[in-house]
Motif scaffolding. Structure first.
Motif, PDB file in Angstrom:
ATOM      1  N   GLY A 337       0.865  -1.183   0.000  1.00  0.00           N
ATOM      2  CA  GLY A 337       0.000   0.000   0.000  1.00  0.00           C
ATOM      3  C   GLY A 337       0.893   1.222   0.000  1.00  0.00           C
ATOM      4  N   GLY A 338       0.314   2.379   0.276  1.00  0.00           N
ATOM      5  CA  GLY A 338       1.121   3.595   0.269  1.00  0.00           C
ATOM      6  C   GLY A 338       1.258   4.146  -1.138  1.00  0.00           C
ATOM      7  N   CYS A 339       2.421   4.735  -1.424  1.00  0.00           N
ATOM      8  CA  CYS A 339       2.583   5.532  -2.649  1.00  0.00           C
ATOM      9  C   CYS A 339       3.477   4.867  -3.690  1.00  0.00           C
ATOM     10  CB  CYS A 339       3.278   6.852  -2.309  1.00  0.00           C
ATOM     11  SG  CYS A 339       2.337   7.942  -1.277  1.00  0.00           S
ATOM     12  N   THR A 340       3.287   5.317  -4.946  1.00  0.00           N
ATOM     13  CA  THR A 340       4.320   5.096  -5.955  1.00  0.00           C
ATOM     14  C   THR A 340       5.077   6.415  -6.107  1.00  0.00           C
ATOM     15  OG1 THR A 340       2.935   5.793  -7.827  1.00  0.00           O
ATOM     16  CG2 THR A 340       2.901   3.448  -7.240  1.00  0.00           C
ATOM     17  N   ILE A 341       6.347   6.306  -6.500  1.00  0.00           N
ATOM     18  CA  ILE A 341       7.142   7.506  -6.786  1.00  0.00           C
ATOM     19  C   ILE A 341       7.405   7.529  -8.286  1.00  0.00           C
ATOM     20  CG2 ILE A 341       9.268   6.272  -6.070  1.00  0.00           C
ATOM     21  CD1 ILE A 341      10.433   9.046  -5.336  1.00  0.00           C
ATOM     22  N   ASN A 342       7.200   8.696  -8.908  1.00  0.00           N
ATOM     23  CA  ASN A 342       7.239   8.818 -10.367  1.00  0.00           C
ATOM     24  C   ASN A 342       8.101  10.012 -10.767  1.00  0.00           C
ATOM     25  OD1 ASN A 342       4.520   7.110 -11.194  1.00  0.00           O
ATOM     26  ND2 ASN A 342       4.302   8.170  -9.243  1.00  0.00           N
ATOM     27  N   ILE A 343       8.888   9.861 -11.835  1.00  0.00           N
ATOM     28  CA  ILE A 343       9.604  11.016 -12.406  1.00  0.00           C
ATOM     29  C   ILE A 343       8.770  11.508 -13.585  1.00  0.00           C
ATOM     30  CG2 ILE A 343      11.739  11.885 -13.420  1.00  0.00           C
ATOM     31  CD1 ILE A 343      13.249   9.576 -12.308  1.00  0.00           C
ATOM     32  N   VAL A 344       8.200  12.714 -13.449  1.00  0.00           N
ATOM     33  CA  VAL A 344       7.226  13.181 -14.442  1.00  0.00           C
ATOM     34  C   VAL A 344       7.643  14.537 -15.019  1.00  0.00           C
ATOM     35  CG1 VAL A 344       4.775  13.633 -14.870  1.00  0.00           C
ATOM     36  CG2 VAL A 344       5.439  12.118 -12.998  1.00  0.00           C
ATOM     37  N   LYS A 345       7.472  14.697 -16.312  1.00  0.00           N
ATOM     38  CA  LYS A 345       7.781  15.970 -16.968  1.00  0.00           C
ATOM     39  C   LYS A 345       6.880  17.056 -16.402  1.00  0.00           C
ATOM     40  CE  LYS A 345       9.230  17.520 -21.491  1.00  0.00           C
ATOM     41  NZ  LYS A 345      10.545  17.814 -20.944  1.00  0.00           N
TER      42      LYS A 345
END
Ligand code: GLA
Length: 382
Positions: A337-345
């Motif tokens: 559970g919890g979060c995903t971490i994403n590198i986003v423009k």
């Protein structure tokens, strides 16, 4: 959080004034479930924090008040023990550890509030522990080093919360530095600040809002599986004391035939330690696309081999892979559970959040929360 508001509320609960401390939550770029295996991690403190107001009492009692729960908890310093309610444990565990290590503390009033979302994998519990350690240090002039505060906080998690966590969360909360990630060697506790340069991109957290009740027991099971693998290797190679020292060929030789499950878990950890080192070089060189690929690989490993993901996390990672503006994504923290971490423009962030909120709700029946991450300094006085 406005300090003036905190002071007013403290005053209405306990009366008088307090010493104020802030300790942040954390993210981790890559290097998951490696800390308790003596490996590396790459966390950063963030601009969401726990705030504690503390003052001395005349007696030997501990009086706590948690704003989130609008609840008090009182206990004698001589009778510290894990409580049925979970929130006081992160505070009491730290006081208990300090007493057991021979530090002199007296009774105190402690008020706690914060904006680190609970159970989102952003280490709100470590932030509470580190804020408490730092606050008690300041109040009773204990002269603790930053490293001791982190270690005492970790021990509190083991003893009063029952999670046999590694050192990453507490270390990141204490040692965080704005605009940097910490490359931490969890075996020696040597560390290096690496500038977080994300030209044109940002880190975005997508919170599944799933809180799995089983996560702490599953976490402890993974840790035991790793320790079992190490024990089988150590029998032949006494110099190997953690998976950090182990090689794939050792695993093949001494673990594979004994227990396939243990083998798969240990293999993930060895791969992840290696992956972090490569990923960190990509970050230093500014090759965000290559870093992002490593994050996707980590997610696959956490989901399929280490088995600490869940369908909601997997959905979010699979979804963002449809967009070239997202360079990498993975579940973050302990898992389940919890979060995903994403590198986003940069320019794509709003659109991504809008689109994925809709598809997430349709597919998983839950509302999504999103946070754009800013890094921050570690534990300190306000
Ligand atoms: C939790 C633990 C950490 C670490 C991560 C997984 O956050 O508290 O010590 O093991 O999980 O990387």
């Amino acid at each position: 959080m406005k300090i003036e508001d905190l002071k007013t509320r403290y005053n209405s609960v306990f009366g008088g004034e307090a010493l104020w401390v802030r300790s942040p939550g954390r993210i981790n770029i890559i290097g998951e479930h490696t800390d308790y295996n003596g490996g590396f991690v790459l966390p950063a403190a963030i601009n969401k924090a726990i705030y504690i107001g503390i003052s001395k009492r005349e007696d030997e009692e501990v009086h706590l008040y948690a704003e989130d729960f609008k609840e008090k908890h009182t206990v004698a310093l001589s009778a510290l023990a894990p409580s049925e309610k979970s929130w006081p444990n992160y505070i009491l565990g730290v006081a208990d550890q300090l007493l057991k290590s021979g530090y002199k503390i007296g009774g105190f009033n402690l008020y706690i509030d914060g904006d680190v979302p609970l159970g989102a994998g952003l280490s709100s519990s470590a932030a509470v522990e580190c804020a408490t350690g730092y606050a008690l240090d300041q109040l009773f002039n204990l002269k603790l080093t930053q490293e001791t505060i982190a270690l005492v906080a970790q021990k509190a998690e083991h003893t009063f919360a029952g999670v046999m966590c590694g050192i990453m969360d507490q270390f990141a909360s204490v040692f965080g530095k704005q605009d940097h990630v910490i490359k931490l060697d969890c075996r020696s506790l040597d560390y290096e600040y690496v500038p977080l340069k994300l030209d044109g991109y940002k880190l975005v957290l997508l919170n599944t809002n799933v809180k799995h009740a089983l996560s702490s027991s599953a976490y402890n099971t993974r840790r035991s599986q790793c320790e079992q693998g190490v024990a089988w290797i150590t029998a032949h190679h006494p110099e190997v004391t953690s998976l950090r020292d182990a090689t794939v060929s050792m695993l093949d030789k001494y673990v594979k035939e004994k227990d396939e499950e243990v083998y798969i878990k240990c293999r993930f950890v060895i791969d992840e330690i290696e992956r972090l080192l490569v990923a960190c070089d990509h970050l230093k060189k500014g090759d965000l696309a290559a870093l992002g690929q490593k994050m996707y690989e980590t997610h696959e490993g956490l989901s399929e081999a280490y088995e600490v993901s869940c369908k909601e996390l997997d959905f979010l990672v699979a979804e963002v892979r449809n967009y070239p503006q997202v360079l990498g994504a993975r579940m973050m923290g302990g898992g389940f559970g919890g979060c995903t971490i994403n590198i986003v423009k940069d320019e794509f962030i709003d659109e991504l959040i809008e689109k994925i909120s809709v598809s997430y709700e349709q597919e998983c029946g839950l509302a999504l929360s999103a946070y754009i991450v800013e890094t921050a300094d570690g534990t300190g006085k306000i």
